[in-house]
Design an enzyme around this catalytic site. Structure first.
Site, PDB file in Angstrom:
ATOM      1  N   THR A 101     -14.119  -6.041  -3.397  1.00 24.64           N
ATOM      2  CA  THR A 101     -13.750  -6.402  -4.780  1.00 24.64           C
ATOM      3  C   THR A 101     -12.350  -7.002  -4.839  1.00 24.64           C
ATOM      4  N   THR A 131       0.051  -4.335  -8.315  1.00 29.60           N
ATOM      5  CA  THR A 131       0.601  -2.984  -8.355  1.00 29.60           C
ATOM      6  C   THR A 131       1.877  -2.847  -7.533  1.00 29.60           C
ATOM      7  N   ASP A 132       2.701  -1.870  -7.883  1.00 27.47           N
ATOM      8  CA  ASP A 132       3.908  -1.592  -7.083  1.00 27.47           C
ATOM      9  C   ASP A 132       3.555  -0.958  -5.730  1.00 27.47           C
ATOM     10  N   GLU A 133       2.301  -0.497  -5.578  1.00 31.66           N
ATOM     11  CA  GLU A 133       1.946   0.204  -4.324  1.00 31.66           C
ATOM     12  C   GLU A 133       1.994  -0.722  -3.117  1.00 31.66           C
ATOM     13  N   TYR A 156      -6.390   1.066  -0.609  1.00 30.95           N
ATOM     14  CA  TYR A 156      -6.225   0.414  -1.920  1.00 30.95           C
ATOM     15  C   TYR A 156      -5.044  -0.545  -1.903  1.00 30.95           C
ATOM     16  N   LYS A 160      -4.807  -4.671  -2.248  1.00 30.35           N
ATOM     17  CA  LYS A 160      -4.048  -5.353  -3.304  1.00 30.35           C
ATOM     18  C   LYS A 160      -2.987  -6.271  -2.680  1.00 30.35           C
ATOM     19  N   LYS A 195      -7.808   9.791 -12.633  1.00 31.58           N
ATOM     20  CA  LYS A 195      -6.375   9.624 -12.394  1.00 31.58           C
ATOM     21  C   LYS A 195      -5.643  10.851 -12.947  1.00 31.58           C
ATOM     22  N   ILE A 212      -3.143  19.930  -7.834  1.00 25.04           N
ATOM     23  CA  ILE A 212      -1.899  19.228  -7.487  1.00 25.04           C
ATOM     24  C   ILE A 212      -1.888  19.028  -5.978  1.00 25.04           C
ATOM     25  N   ASP A 286      -3.151  17.953   0.446  1.00 26.61           N
ATOM     26  CA  ASP A 286      -2.476  16.710   0.081  1.00 26.61           C
ATOM     27  C   ASP A 286      -3.391  15.513   0.293  1.00 26.61           C
ATOM     28  N   ARG A 287      -3.154  14.434  -0.463  1.00 26.64           N
ATOM     29  CA  ARG A 287      -3.838  13.148  -0.248  1.00 26.64           C
ATOM     30  C   ARG A 287      -3.428  12.612   1.125  1.00 26.64           C
ATOM     31  N   GLY A 289      -1.997  10.283   3.752  1.00 25.48           N
ATOM     32  CA  GLY A 289      -1.043   9.162   3.670  1.00 25.48           C
ATOM     33  C   GLY A 289      -0.342   9.053   2.321  1.00 25.48           C
ATOM     34  N   TYR A 347     -12.975  17.423  -5.050  1.00 28.61           N
ATOM     35  CA  TYR A 347     -12.255  18.680  -5.277  1.00 28.61           C
ATOM     36  C   TYR A 347     -13.060  19.927  -4.938  1.00 28.61           C
TER      37      TYR A 347
HETATM   38  P1  NAD Z   1      -9.918   0.259 -13.785  1.00 28.69           P
HETATM   39  O1  NAD Z   1     -10.493   0.829 -12.544  1.00 28.69           O
HETATM   40  O2  NAD Z   1      -9.782   1.112 -14.995  1.00 28.69           O
HETATM   41  O3  NAD Z   1     -10.784  -1.010 -14.236  1.00 28.69           O
HETATM   42  C1  NAD Z   1     -11.253  -1.972 -13.337  1.00 28.69           C
HETATM   43  C2  NAD Z   1     -12.299  -2.827 -14.048  1.00 28.69           C
HETATM   44  O4  NAD Z   1     -12.742  -3.821 -13.116  1.00 28.69           O
HETATM   45  C3  NAD Z   1     -13.533  -2.047 -14.493  1.00 28.69           C
HETATM   46  O5  NAD Z   1     -13.889  -2.420 -15.809  1.00 28.69           O
HETATM   47  C4  NAD Z   1     -14.609  -2.479 -13.515  1.00 28.69           C
HETATM   48  O6  NAD Z   1     -15.917  -2.442 -14.049  1.00 28.69           O
HETATM   49  C5  NAD Z   1     -14.162  -3.904 -13.185  1.00 28.69           C
HETATM   50  N1  NAD Z   1     -14.662  -4.346 -11.879  1.00 28.69           N
HETATM   51  C6  NAD Z   1     -14.579  -3.680 -10.695  1.00 28.69           C
HETATM   52  N2  NAD Z   1     -15.183  -4.384  -9.720  1.00 28.69           N
HETATM   53  C7  NAD Z   1     -15.634  -5.538 -10.299  1.00 28.69           C
HETATM   54  C8  NAD Z   1     -16.349  -6.681  -9.812  1.00 28.69           C
HETATM   55  N3  NAD Z   1     -16.695  -6.771  -8.531  1.00 28.69           N
HETATM   56  N4  NAD Z   1     -16.652  -7.669 -10.668  1.00 28.69           N
HETATM   57  C9  NAD Z   1     -16.298  -7.581 -11.980  1.00 28.69           C
HETATM   58  N5  NAD Z   1     -15.629  -6.526 -12.497  1.00 28.69           N
HETATM   59  C10 NAD Z   1     -15.311  -5.523 -11.675  1.00 28.69           C
HETATM   60  O7  NAD Z   1      -8.542  -0.378 -13.346  1.00 28.69           O
HETATM   61  P2  NAD Z   1      -7.132  -0.403 -14.131  1.00 28.69           P
HETATM   62  O8  NAD Z   1      -6.439   0.863 -13.881  1.00 28.69           O
HETATM   63  O9  NAD Z   1      -7.355  -0.884 -15.509  1.00 28.69           O
HETATM   64  O10 NAD Z   1      -6.373  -1.519 -13.281  1.00 28.69           O
HETATM   65  C11 NAD Z   1      -6.519  -2.907 -13.616  1.00 28.69           C
HETATM   66  C12 NAD Z   1      -5.677  -3.721 -12.660  1.00 28.69           C
HETATM   67  O11 NAD Z   1      -4.313  -3.346 -12.769  1.00 28.69           O
HETATM   68  C13 NAD Z   1      -6.052  -3.526 -11.198  1.00 28.69           C
HETATM   69  O12 NAD Z   1      -5.953  -4.756 -10.544  1.00 28.69           O
HETATM   70  C14 NAD Z   1      -5.004  -2.563 -10.675  1.00 28.69           C
HETATM   71  O13 NAD Z   1      -4.784  -2.777  -9.296  1.00 28.69           O
HETATM   72  C15 NAD Z   1      -3.808  -2.970 -11.504  1.00 28.69           C
HETATM   73  N6  NAD Z   1      -2.815  -1.908 -11.751  1.00 28.69           N
HETATM   74  C16 NAD Z   1      -3.202  -0.698 -12.256  1.00 28.69           C
HETATM   75  C17 NAD Z   1      -2.230   0.266 -12.548  1.00 28.69           C
HETATM   76  C18 NAD Z   1      -2.594   1.613 -13.122  1.00 28.69           C
HETATM   77  O14 NAD Z   1      -1.728   2.485 -13.210  1.00 28.69           O
HETATM   78  N7  NAD Z   1      -3.833   1.837 -13.547  1.00 28.69           N
HETATM   79  C19 NAD Z   1      -0.881  -0.013 -12.302  1.00 28.69           C
HETATM   80  C20 NAD Z   1      -0.533  -1.256 -11.775  1.00 28.69           C
HETATM   81  C21 NAD Z   1      -1.505  -2.204 -11.522  1.00 28.69           C
HETATM   82  O1  DAU Z   2       1.585   2.677  -8.965  1.00 27.62           O
HETATM   83  C1  DAU Z   2       0.537   1.975  -9.551  1.00 27.62           C
HETATM   84  C2  DAU Z   2      -0.782   2.622  -9.194  1.00 27.62           C
HETATM   85  O2  DAU Z   2      -0.851   3.851  -9.925  1.00 27.62           O
HETATM   86  C3  DAU Z   2      -1.985   1.749  -9.499  1.00 27.62           C
HETATM   87  O3  DAU Z   2      -1.940   0.602  -8.694  1.00 27.62           O
HETATM   88  C4  DAU Z   2      -3.295   2.505  -9.235  1.00 27.62           C
HETATM   89  O4  DAU Z   2      -4.400   1.709  -9.619  1.00 27.62           O
HETATM   90  C5  DAU Z   2      -3.275   3.781 -10.054  1.00 27.62           C
HETATM   91  O5  DAU Z   2      -4.439   4.537  -9.792  1.00 27.62           O
HETATM   92  C6  DAU Z   2      -2.024   4.615  -9.762  1.00 27.62           C
HETATM   93  O6  DAU Z   2      -2.071   5.143  -8.409  1.00 27.62           O
HETATM   94  P1  DAU Z   2      -1.614   6.647  -8.057  1.00 27.62           P
HETATM   95  O7  DAU Z   2      -2.274   7.044  -6.807  1.00 27.62           O
HETATM   96  O8  DAU Z   2      -0.138   6.780  -8.141  1.00 27.62           O
HETATM   97  O9  DAU Z   2      -2.240   7.396  -9.351  1.00 27.62           O
HETATM   98  P2  DAU Z   2      -3.029   8.790  -9.481  1.00 27.62           P
HETATM   99  O10 DAU Z   2      -3.155   9.083 -10.922  1.00 27.62           O
HETATM  100  O11 DAU Z   2      -4.267   8.807  -8.645  1.00 27.62           O
HETATM  101  O12 DAU Z   2      -2.021   9.845  -8.828  1.00 27.62           O
HETATM  102  C7  DAU Z   2      -0.724  10.023  -9.376  1.00 27.62           C
HETATM  103  C8  DAU Z   2      -0.013  11.054  -8.516  1.00 27.62           C
HETATM  104  O13 DAU Z   2      -0.654  12.323  -8.711  1.00 27.62           O
HETATM  105  C9  DAU Z   2      -0.096  10.778  -7.033  1.00 27.62           C
HETATM  106  O14 DAU Z   2       1.119  11.188  -6.414  1.00 27.62           O
HETATM  107  C10 DAU Z   2      -1.238  11.655  -6.550  1.00 27.62           C
HETATM  108  C11 DAU Z   2      -1.161  12.845  -7.485  1.00 27.62           C
HETATM  109  N1  DAU Z   2      -2.451  13.497  -7.805  1.00 27.62           N
HETATM  110  C12 DAU Z   2      -3.479  12.712  -8.221  1.00 27.62           C
HETATM  111  C13 DAU Z   2      -4.707  13.263  -8.528  1.00 27.62           C
HETATM  112  C14 DAU Z   2      -5.862  12.387  -8.980  1.00 27.62           C
HETATM  113  C15 DAU Z   2      -2.593  14.869  -7.709  1.00 27.62           C
HETATM  114  O15 DAU Z   2      -1.637  15.586  -7.350  1.00 27.62           O
HETATM  115  N2  DAU Z   2      -3.807  15.426  -8.014  1.00 27.62           N
HETATM  116  C16 DAU Z   2      -4.875  14.679  -8.402  1.00 27.62           C
HETATM  117  O16 DAU Z   2      -5.956  15.249  -8.652  1.00 27.62           O
END
Ligand code: NAD
Ligand code: DAU
Length: 349
Positions: A101, A131-133, A156, A160, A195, A212, A286-287, A289, A347
């Site tokens: 994707t 993303t900042d990742e 991931y 990206k 998330k 956590i 822990d996750r 990496g 989990y």
């Molecule tokens: P999300 O997972 O909530 O939504 C992703 C959407 O993409 C969904 O609606 C899904 O159906 C669609 N999708 C997935 N695969 C597809 C495909 N093959 N064809 C068409 N549609 C498809 O994601 P999000 O959290 O809204 O993130 C959106 C963007 O922002 C991503 O590129 C992510 O990397 C970036 N981003 C997210 C965050 C965050 O904190 N969520 C932060 C920084 C950047």
């Molecule tokens: O930094 C931007 C990114 O933020 C986006 O690019 C990603 O799409 C988005 O999912 C997010 O990534 P993170 O991995 O930082 O988000 P998440 O909510 O999964 O996790 C936030 C923090 O919490 C991370 O340090 C892992 C931790 N965590 C997460 C989950 C799901 C836990 O401790 N327990 C959990 O169950």
């Protein structure tokens, strides 16, 4: 009408972006292309689905023929590319889905835009939301700037980073008019409860354990989703072609402090005894990496386009919790079916 494509508009950030564009720009015809994976949900767009300048198309961004036909049919002049596999934990289980994707899908869209915009006339924009990742993991000091070297460490973030490189390659090689932004962690309404923040809100509501990872000391920089899409709007319209902009909240929280703040606010809102939700906190493995710290320097965006986050975190979290409390039906829908299987796999029971 100016035809604009938003990909992934049924997801978390994409739905906020689509709503903003449909409402703010009646002169745009906004096509939302989404294949409705587990993360895509048309309920996120109920309030705009009947607007005359909005159209939903179900389809897969990795299907090049389909994408090219769509570009030819609509003659898009702008693309805002949000569609992605977005959850780090899922990328650890199934990296290939992320390669498909996030890399193949992005390159298909780039290819379709390149073929349609043969002469690259003024005014066309291919905006890649990233993303900042991609920058890797920080220690206790410093911030990611636009010049920080890429060092992705999860499947991931590797996917990206690869997609960002392809976007820049199309700019340099074919002069495709691209823009990129790299944003920190978003939170707000319509966030899928895999998330951290929505997962904990959902579990507190249901008196379930709050998992956590590790010691809870990892740090994320949280930004309210509407501030993110406001930044995207500014960059799309006023940012420079070929440039990258970092977006972040200057709002760093350790996971454990953040979850305790959620517990505190939810105890208050639900009329529970202070401290009762905190008892649900459970430290789990822990996750793999797990990146230690993300923190964004967004000064370029502030200097060039005068953007600043508008919400203080405590206020943003309060608004977010209120939204989930008012939308329990939405939460019920997205946590039925496949979600249960995912949860058990991730989990345990
Ligand atoms: P999300 O997972 O909530 O939504 C992703 C959407 O993409 C969904 O609606 C899904 O159906 C669609 N999708 C997935 N695969 C597809 C495909 N093959 N064809 C068409 N549609 C498809 O994601 P999000 O959290 O809204 O993130 C959106 C963007 O922002 C991503 O590129 C992510 O990397 C970036 N981003 C997210 C965050 C965050 O904190 N969520 C932060 C920084 C950047
Ligand atoms: O930094 C931007 C990114 O933020 C986006 O690019 C990603 O799409 C988005 O999912 C997010 O990534 P993170 O991995 O930082 O988000 P998440 O909510 O999964 O996790 C936030 C923090 O919490 C991370 O340090 C892992 C931790 N965590 C997460 C989950 C799901 C836990 O401790 N327990 C959990 O169950």
């Amino acid at each position: 009408m100016k035809p604009i494509l938003i990909t992934g508009g049924a997801g978390f950030i994409g739905s906020h972006l689509t709503r903003l564009f449909v409402r703010k720009y009646p002169q745009y015809h906004v096509v939302n292309l989404d294949n409705l994976t587990y993360a895509g949900n048309l309920e996120n767009l109920k309030d705009i689905e009947k607007e005359s300048n909005y159209e939903f198309v179900k389809g897969d961004i990795t299907d090049l023929n389909f994408v090219k036909t769509l570009f030819e049919k609509h003659q898009f002049t702008g693309v805002l590319h949000c569609a992605a596999e977005s959850h780090v934990d899922r990328s650890i289980t199934d990296p290939l889905a992320f390669l498909r994707t996030n890399v193949l899908g992005t390159v298909s869209l780039l290819q379709a835009a390149k073929d349609l915009w043969k002469d690259n006339e003024e005014g066309k924009v291919f905006y890649h939301i990233s993303t900042d990742e991609v920058y890797g993991s920080l220690g206790t000091e410093g911030f990611f700037t636009e010049d920080t070297s890429y060092d992705p460490r999860s499947p991931y973030s590797a996917s990206k980073a690869s997609s960002d490189h392809f976007v820049r390659a199309f700019y340099h090689t074919y002069k495709l008019p691209v823009k990129i932004s790299n944003c920190s962690n978003n939170y707000g309404p319509f966030h899928f409860p895999e998330k951290l923040i929505p997962l904990c809100i959902h579990n507190i509501l249901n008196n379930k354990a709050l998992p956590i990872y590790g010691k809870g000391e990892n740090i994320r920089d949280w930004l309210y989703v509407e501030d993110h899409v406001r930044a995207i709007d500014l960059i799309f319209h006023q940012g420079k072609v070929g440039e990258t902009y970092n977006i972040g909240g200057h709002n760093e929280w350790t996971n454990i402090a953040l979850v305790k703040e959620l517990c505190r606010q939810m105890d208050e809102k639900l009329g529970r005894v202070t401290g009762s939700s905190e008892k649900l906190i459970t430290y789990v493995q822990d996750r793999a990496g797990h990146d230690m710290r993300y923190a964004i320097d967004a000064s370029k965006l502030t200097k060039e386009l005068n953007w600043l986050p508008s919400l203080q975190f405590e206020e943003g979290i309060s608004k977010t919790i209120d939204w989930y409390l008012d939308n329990e039906e939405w939460l019920k829908h997205v946590t039925s079916g496949d979600y249960q299987g995912y949860y058990e796999h991730q989990y345990g029971k």
